[in-house]
Design a protein around this motif. Structure first.
Motif, PDB file in Angstrom:
ATOM      1  N   VAL A  30     -76.177 -30.630 -18.928  1.00  0.00           N
ATOM      2  CA  VAL A  30     -77.446 -30.216 -19.518  1.00  0.00           C
ATOM      3  C   VAL A  30     -78.151 -29.278 -18.544  1.00  0.00           C
ATOM      4  CG1 VAL A  30     -79.674 -30.992 -20.415  1.00  0.00           C
ATOM      5  CG2 VAL A  30     -77.627 -32.415 -20.727  1.00  0.00           C
ATOM      6  N   TYR A  31     -78.545 -28.114 -19.041  1.00  0.00           N
ATOM      7  CA  TYR A  31     -79.303 -27.159 -18.234  1.00  0.00           C
ATOM      8  C   TYR A  31     -80.701 -27.019 -18.844  1.00  0.00           C
ATOM      9  CZ  TYR A  31     -75.009 -25.798 -15.853  1.00  0.00           C
ATOM     10  OH  TYR A  31     -73.855 -25.803 -15.100  1.00  0.00           O
ATOM     11  N   ILE A  32     -81.721 -27.131 -18.013  1.00  0.00           N
ATOM     12  CA  ILE A  32     -83.113 -27.117 -18.479  1.00  0.00           C
ATOM     13  C   ILE A  32     -83.866 -25.990 -17.760  1.00  0.00           C
ATOM     14  CG2 ILE A  32     -85.202 -28.486 -18.827  1.00  0.00           C
ATOM     15  CD1 ILE A  32     -83.423 -30.992 -18.154  1.00  0.00           C
ATOM     16  N   PRO A  33     -84.103 -24.858 -18.403  1.00  0.00           N
ATOM     17  CA  PRO A  33     -84.908 -23.802 -17.769  1.00  0.00           C
ATOM     18  C   PRO A  33     -86.347 -24.277 -17.573  1.00  0.00           C
ATOM     19  CG  PRO A  33     -83.663 -22.957 -19.646  1.00  0.00           C
ATOM     20  CD  PRO A  33     -83.604 -24.451 -19.724  1.00  0.00           C
ATOM     21  N   LEU A  34     -86.890 -24.038 -16.390  1.00  0.00           N
ATOM     22  CA  LEU A  34     -88.251 -24.472 -16.069  1.00  0.00           C
ATOM     23  C   LEU A  34     -89.060 -23.292 -15.542  1.00  0.00           C
ATOM     24  CD1 LEU A  34     -90.400 -26.692 -15.628  1.00  0.00           C
ATOM     25  CD2 LEU A  34     -89.377 -27.118 -13.384  1.00  0.00           C
ATOM     26  N   PRO A  35     -90.001 -22.770 -16.323  1.00  0.00           N
ATOM     27  CA  PRO A  35     -90.833 -21.661 -15.835  1.00  0.00           C
ATOM     28  C   PRO A  35     -91.624 -22.064 -14.592  1.00  0.00           C
ATOM     29  CG  PRO A  35     -91.055 -21.943 -18.209  1.00  0.00           C
ATOM     30  CD  PRO A  35     -90.304 -23.137 -17.707  1.00  0.00           C
ATOM     31  N   ARG A  36     -91.714 -21.150 -13.633  1.00  0.00           N
ATOM     32  CA  ARG A  36     -92.431 -21.449 -12.392  1.00  0.00           C
ATOM     33  C   ARG A  36     -93.878 -21.859 -12.651  1.00  0.00           C
ATOM     34  NH1 ARG A  36     -90.806 -19.536  -7.274  1.00  0.00           N
ATOM     35  NH2 ARG A  36     -88.618 -18.892  -7.246  1.00  0.00           N
ATOM     36  N   VAL A  92     -94.291 -33.435 -17.598  1.00  0.00           N
ATOM     37  CA  VAL A  92     -95.297 -34.501 -17.613  1.00  0.00           C
ATOM     38  C   VAL A  92     -96.643 -33.959 -17.136  1.00  0.00           C
ATOM     39  CG1 VAL A  92     -95.944 -36.748 -16.656  1.00  0.00           C
ATOM     40  CG2 VAL A  92     -93.556 -36.303 -17.289  1.00  0.00           C
ATOM     41  N   GLY A  93     -97.678 -34.326 -17.867  1.00  0.00           N
ATOM     42  CA  GLY A  93     -99.032 -33.938 -17.498  1.00  0.00           C
ATOM     43  C   GLY A  93     -99.458 -32.583 -18.014  1.00  0.00           C
ATOM     44  N   THR A  94     -98.593 -31.916 -18.794  1.00  0.00           N
ATOM     45  CA  THR A  94     -98.929 -30.573 -19.288  1.00  0.00           C
ATOM     46  C   THR A  94     -98.831 -30.452 -20.805  1.00  0.00           C
ATOM     47  OG1 THR A  94     -96.672 -29.714 -19.217  1.00  0.00           O
ATOM     48  CG2 THR A  94     -97.957 -29.607 -17.164  1.00  0.00           C
ATOM     49  N   ASN A  95     -98.163 -31.393 -21.468  1.00  0.00           N
ATOM     50  CA  ASN A  95     -97.881 -31.313 -22.907  1.00  0.00           C
ATOM     51  C   ASN A  95     -97.004 -30.115 -23.264  1.00  0.00           C
ATOM     52  OD1 ASN A  95     -99.446 -33.623 -23.639  1.00  0.00           O
ATOM     53  ND2 ASN A  95    -101.313 -32.382 -23.443  1.00  0.00           N
ATOM     54  N   GLN A  96     -96.333 -29.551 -22.265  1.00  0.00           N
ATOM     55  CA  GLN A  96     -95.450 -28.409 -22.505  1.00  0.00           C
ATOM     56  C   GLN A  96     -94.021 -28.882 -22.752  1.00  0.00           C
ATOM     57  OE1 GLN A  96     -96.234 -25.023 -22.677  1.00  0.00           O
ATOM     58  NE2 GLN A  96     -98.355 -25.754 -22.690  1.00  0.00           N
ATOM     59  N   ARG A  97     -93.456 -28.500 -23.892  1.00  0.00           N
ATOM     60  CA  ARG A  97     -92.086 -28.831 -24.221  1.00  0.00           C
ATOM     61  C   ARG A  97     -91.151 -27.769 -23.649  1.00  0.00           C
ATOM     62  NH1 ARG A  97     -91.305 -32.560 -28.483  1.00  0.00           N
ATOM     63  NH2 ARG A  97     -93.020 -34.072 -28.370  1.00  0.00           N
ATOM     64  N   LEU A  98     -89.952 -28.201 -23.285  1.00  0.00           N
ATOM     65  CA  LEU A  98     -88.946 -27.297 -22.740  1.00  0.00           C
ATOM     66  C   LEU A  98     -87.706 -27.299 -23.627  1.00  0.00           C
ATOM     67  CD1 LEU A  98     -89.053 -28.222 -18.921  1.00  0.00           C
ATOM     68  CD2 LEU A  98     -90.268 -26.341 -20.070  1.00  0.00           C
ATOM     69  N   ASP A  99     -87.023 -26.178 -23.652  1.00  0.00           N
ATOM     70  CA  ASP A  99     -85.722 -26.101 -24.303  1.00  0.00           C
ATOM     71  C   ASP A  99     -84.642 -26.558 -23.329  1.00  0.00           C
ATOM     72  OD1 ASP A  99     -86.788 -25.028 -26.670  1.00  0.00           O
ATOM     73  OD2 ASP A  99     -86.825 -23.026 -25.775  1.00  0.00           O
ATOM     74  N   TRP A 100     -83.462 -26.783 -23.838  1.00  0.00           N
ATOM     75  CA  TRP A 100     -82.322 -27.117 -22.981  1.00  0.00           C
ATOM     76  C   TRP A 100     -81.051 -26.566 -23.599  1.00  0.00           C
ATOM     77  CZ3 TRP A 100     -84.838 -30.494 -26.145  1.00  0.00           C
ATOM     78  CH2 TRP A 100     -84.072 -31.183 -27.106  1.00  0.00           C
ATOM     79  N   ASP A 101     -80.051 -26.471 -22.750  1.00  0.00           N
ATOM     80  CA  ASP A 101     -78.770 -25.918 -23.170  1.00  0.00           C
ATOM     81  C   ASP A 101     -77.671 -26.814 -22.632  1.00  0.00           C
ATOM     82  OD1 ASP A 101     -76.867 -24.172 -24.186  1.00  0.00           O
ATOM     83  OD2 ASP A 101     -76.896 -22.872 -22.408  1.00  0.00           O
ATOM     84  N   ILE A 102     -76.630 -27.037 -23.417  1.00  0.00           N
ATOM     85  CA  ILE A 102     -75.520 -27.885 -22.974  1.00  0.00           C
ATOM     86  C   ILE A 102     -74.262 -27.039 -22.889  1.00  0.00           C
ATOM     87  CG2 ILE A 102     -74.106 -29.914 -23.478  1.00  0.00           C
ATOM     88  CD1 ILE A 102     -76.494 -31.104 -24.944  1.00  0.00           C
ATOM     89  N   LYS A 103     -73.636 -27.045 -21.750  1.00  0.00           N
ATOM     90  CA  LYS A 103     -72.394 -26.327 -21.510  1.00  0.00           C
ATOM     91  C   LYS A 103     -71.254 -27.327 -21.316  1.00  0.00           C
ATOM     92  CE  LYS A 103     -74.438 -22.237 -21.245  1.00  0.00           C
ATOM     93  NZ  LYS A 103     -74.322 -21.280 -22.361  1.00  0.00           N
ATOM     94  N   MET A 104     -70.053 -26.899 -21.664  1.00  0.00           N
ATOM     95  CA  MET A 104     -68.815 -27.651 -21.401  1.00  0.00           C
ATOM     96  C   MET A 104     -68.719 -28.956 -22.178  1.00  0.00           C
ATOM     97  SD  MET A 104     -68.239 -26.861 -17.346  1.00  0.00           S
ATOM     98  CE  MET A 104     -69.976 -26.934 -16.930  1.00  0.00           C
ATOM     99  N   LYS A 105     -69.398 -29.049 -23.314  1.00  0.00           N
ATOM    100  CA  LYS A 105     -69.198 -30.185 -24.215  1.00  0.00           C
ATOM    101  C   LYS A 105     -68.127 -29.784 -25.223  1.00  0.00           C
ATOM    102  CE  LYS A 105     -69.775 -34.166 -26.132  1.00  0.00           C
ATOM    103  NZ  LYS A 105     -68.395 -34.226 -26.641  1.00  0.00           N
ATOM    104  N   LEU A 106     -66.934 -30.303 -25.013  1.00  0.00           N
ATOM    105  CA  LEU A 106     -65.782 -29.906 -25.825  1.00  0.00           C
ATOM    106  C   LEU A 106     -65.541 -30.920 -26.929  1.00  0.00           C
ATOM    107  CD1 LEU A 106     -63.482 -28.857 -22.845  1.00  0.00           C
ATOM    108  CD2 LEU A 106     -65.052 -27.421 -24.175  1.00  0.00           C
ATOM    109  N   SER A 107     -65.180 -30.437 -28.089  1.00  0.00           N
ATOM    110  CA  SER A 107     -65.029 -31.311 -29.249  1.00  0.00           C
ATOM    111  C   SER A 107     -63.916 -32.330 -29.089  1.00  0.00           C
ATOM    112  CB  SER A 107     -64.764 -30.467 -30.496  1.00  0.00           C
ATOM    113  OG  SER A 107     -63.567 -29.702 -30.336  1.00  0.00           O
ATOM    114  N   TRP A 108     -62.904 -32.000 -28.291  1.00  0.00           N
ATOM    115  CA  TRP A 108     -61.756 -32.891 -28.161  1.00  0.00           C
ATOM    116  C   TRP A 108     -61.866 -33.852 -26.975  1.00  0.00           C
ATOM    117  CZ3 TRP A 108     -59.884 -31.870 -23.388  1.00  0.00           C
ATOM    118  CH2 TRP A 108     -60.104 -30.591 -22.866  1.00  0.00           C
ATOM    119  N   SER A 109     -63.002 -33.803 -26.241  1.00  0.00           N
ATOM    120  CA  SER A 109     -63.158 -34.635 -25.040  1.00  0.00           C
ATOM    121  C   SER A 109     -64.350 -35.565 -25.183  1.00  0.00           C
ATOM    122  CB  SER A 109     -63.337 -33.751 -23.805  1.00  0.00           C
ATOM    123  OG  SER A 109     -63.626 -34.538 -22.664  1.00  0.00           O
ATOM    124  N   ASP A 110     -64.216 -36.773 -24.607  1.00  0.00           N
ATOM    125  CA  ASP A 110     -65.353 -37.701 -24.613  1.00  0.00           C
ATOM    126  C   ASP A 110     -66.304 -37.452 -23.456  1.00  0.00           C
ATOM    127  OD1 ASP A 110     -63.782 -38.565 -22.527  1.00  0.00           O
ATOM    128  OD2 ASP A 110     -63.862 -40.703 -23.062  1.00  0.00           O
TER     129      ASP A 110
END
Length: 418
Positions: free
Chosen positions: A390-396, A367-385
């Motif tokens: 969600v992991y969001i890398p944030l540059p210092r 917020v306040g920078t117009n900078q978009r961030l990528d994200w990564d999702i771990k442990m989302k298994l196809s057979w589980s609800d």
């Protein structure tokens, strides 16, 4: 603090909508107590100084540099959406000439004029809502039973009490009719019951002539919103609408010896805690007797204003955040629940982690920078609800020096796995 609200009704929701969305207000404790820099009203009530010495401060209340338009401009820059001025504290000295010519700064101080008209005009000129504080207590009135903590004027005298109550009701009616505040902030209700104060009558009187006015909780069960004081709530107050009133240092009015100011960072983090629980922050300033605001207080408001201006979308109009456990920090939601704001009061040592989010994420922005961030999702298994993490890398380099805010735009209103 006991209070009630009929906020479930459509009319009540409309009346309180601006307050719910405002999120930040400024409390202003200004009165004769600033002359010697003593506790407002409590100095004589608790026996720190004799009553006569306390009232001698009337002679030093000059207000010579009182500039309500400068106050309003500073308050606006802080990001506040409303302000509340102590029109009359427990000492009974009012900032306007009341109908009964009781102690007031017009007739009894060198200031020589009432402060409220210009204050109301200044706030409204810059688009701020007008709040006025009025104490039900009046330690200077000869018919009020409680004089000091140790001395009472009388214990049981219905005639005297009724005279005082009539006087107090006239003051409130005059304050409401002349200045038409958006908010009335009562105090002192703990000394007597709702029946003794005639709290229902006070509420009815206010709304009859000023139907949009809102009232704080300190009217023995006849207010609209809760008012926790000083201590930041650990869990959300049990009220739909609430506001934390808080000093910048350790005292409400101007006391030059009190230099224990909160830092800008600390104030912002307290504001964020209020946002997280769906409430407001009412932050206090204490102008000096000449009407000037000391540099330390100005600096805090200016620093707060830098942050609120940058992060406005994550502040105003937001709703209570997500439950603890999903994210290690405060959060807030947009009114429609489709944007989740995460507040980070530190520079993360790794990716920001969010658990239990069932929604797909459309985008993440600092917020306040117009900078978009990528994200990564771990442990989302196809057979589980169960949703993944969600992991969001944030540059210092994108972190705010005080509190960083991430905005997650979601597919649909937020849906959490509990």
């Amino acid at each position: 603090i006991a209070f009630c609200t009929t906020a479930g009704a459509t009319g009540e929701d409309s009346r309180l909508a601006w307050f719910r969305d405002a999120k930040l207000g400024i409390f202003i404790h200004w009165g004769i107590y600033a002359v010697d820099g003593v506790d407002e009203s409590w100095a004589f009530y608790n026996g720190k100084v004799p009553y006569s010495e306390y009232m001698d401060q009337l002679e030093g209340f000059t207000g010579e540099h009182y500039d309500p338009f400068a106050w309003a401009s500073l308050i606006k820059r802080s990001g506040a959406r409303y302000a509340v001025l102590t029109a009359k504290h427990h000492d009974g000295v009012s900032l306007w000439r009341t109908p009964d010519k009781h102690f007031n700064v017009v007739d009894h101080t060198p200031f020589g004029k009432e402060a409220l008209t210009a204050y109301c005009q200044a706030l409204r000129r810059v688009g701020l809502k007008v709040g006025l504080y009025s104490s039900l207590i009046d330690g200077s009135h000869h018919d009020y039973p409680h004089f000091t903590r140790e001395e009472k004027r009388y214990e049981d005298d219905p005639a005297r009490w009724n005279r005082f109550r009539d006087f107090m009701h006239r003051q409130i009616a005059d304050l409401n009719q002349r200045f038409r505040p958006d908010l009335v902030w009562f105090d002192g209700d703990w000394e007597f019951s709702a029946e003794q104060w005639d709290a229902p009558g006070i509420r009815a009187q206010l709304l009859a002539t000023n139907p949009d006015v809102i009232i704080n909780s300190r009217l023995q069960g006849y207010g609209d919103y809760g008012t926790p004081e000083q201590g930041v709530p650990i869990t959300r107050p049990e009220t739909e609408y609430w506001e934390l009133c808080l000093t910048m240092n350790d005292n409400w009015g101007f006391q030059p010896q009190d230099t224990n100011y909160k830092s800008v960072n600390q104030v912002i983090r307290i504001l964020v805690e209020c946002l997280n629980m769906g409430g407001n922050l009412l932050l206090d300033i204490g102008p000096q007797a000449d009407g000037t605001i000391c540099p330390e207080q100005v600096a805090i408001l200016e620093g707060l204003g830098r942050w609120t201006a940058k992060h406005a979308e994550a502040i105003y109009g937001t709703r209570q955040g997500i439950p603890a456990g999903h994210f290690h920090g405060p959060s807030a939601l947009s009114p429609d629940g489709t944007t989740l704001y995460l507040f980070l009061d530190h520079v993360p040592t790794g990716p920001v982690m969010l658990k239990g989010l069932k929604n797909a994420i459309k985008s993440i922005e600092v917020v306040g920078t117009n900078q978009r961030l990528d994200w990564d999702i771990k442990m989302k298994l196809s057979w589980s609800d169960k949703p993944g993490i969600v992991y969001i890398p944030l540059p210092r380099g994108l972190c705010d020096p005080e509190v960083t805010v991430l905005a997650l735009e979601l597919e649909g209103p937020i849906d959490l796995f509990r």
